[in-house]
Design an enzyme around this catalytic site. Sequence first.
Site, PDB file in Angstrom:
ATOM      1  CG  ASP A 151      37.381  44.424  93.358  1.00 42.51           C
ATOM      2  OD1 ASP A 151      37.978  43.717  92.528  1.00 42.51           O
ATOM      3  OD2 ASP A 151      37.728  44.516  94.548  1.00 42.51           O
ATOM      4  CD  GLU A 161      37.303  45.623  89.061  1.00 37.11           C
ATOM      5  OE1 GLU A 161      38.070  44.707  89.424  1.00 37.11           O
ATOM      6  OE2 GLU A 161      37.455  46.815  89.384  1.00 37.11           O
TER       7      GLU A 161
END
Length: 356
Positions: free
Chosen positions: A67, A135
């Site tokens: 992320d 992610e």
Amino acid sequence: MTLNDIIDRLRLCFQDDKELRRQLRQILGFYPHDISHYKIALTHKSSGQRNDKGRPLNNERLEFLGDALLDAVVGHIVFEHFSGKREGFLTNTRSKLVSRESLGKLAQEMGIVELIQSNGPQRSHNSYMAGNAFEALVGAIYLDQGYDAVMRFMKKRILAQMVNIDKVAYKEVNFKSKLIEWTQKNRVRMDFRTLDAGKDDKGSPTFGVAVVIEGVEGGRGQGYSKKEAQQVAAKETLQRLRREPQFIDAIFQAKSERTKMEEEPTAAAPNLEAEKTDFIIAQEHPATIDEVKAEKQARRRRRSDDDADEAAPQPAKSEQVEAEIDELSLEDITHNKAEQDREDIIAAAEAAAFAE
């Protein structure tokens, strides 16, 4: 366990790794070096796997790393691609590209979802699981081959082949309209409250607003216009509605209290009829019938006396003056004089009336 069993297990493990490497090559565009990072990236916590020390083995830590990397890498790409654009535009574009919904769709299109190790049902329809895996996969690429490999993957594999960055950037997502639609369906009151208005470091005007639903504050937003600030605040509110059940509970609790108050009976309206006669002055109690008759008889006697006086000869002037003086005399007015009884007056009036 015999030597042949060990050889068979190693061969099976090698074949599994070989197949996984081939699949990752199709997805990523390159062969991974350390396959263990990618295995962890594709392991959801619902699988219940544990490492040699008994600790849970899943992709949550790699998800956190990926992320942060996506924010940096995509931010860099957007910054270079849209030269001259303001910060608000760049931030909005990056947010669209790295949103959980966008990453979830990418994971499904690329076939990442099919590789996720999970015990959850219908994982192909779980955008959160798919987006989280994407992610985590970015985090695995970074640990395996470094930051430059992540940049190449996002530039050449994602933004060059799978995503039209210009179309995403200029696509207007009306979060305010979506929020208004939700409030109307659920019959709750919503308003945009202005928090502040000022200027940034360059002197450009800025605005701050907050969404308030049934008195409960939702998301806040800053922008170079009220419309832009409302869009940001509405987006944050929609995200809270999806992720925070307690936020929804607070809204409907406030709605329940409001509607309960509105349904309570109101106080009785004032009686206007009672106020209509306030201006009338109370009259004295009227005289009785006997008193009225006595008054009429007295007036008749006064008129008879007046007629007799007119018929009698007029006294001399001196006598008239003396009579007037006698009439003004107060000798017959005394405190000791007995007052005539009311019943005697009535009896006399009646006798006079019948005598006529």
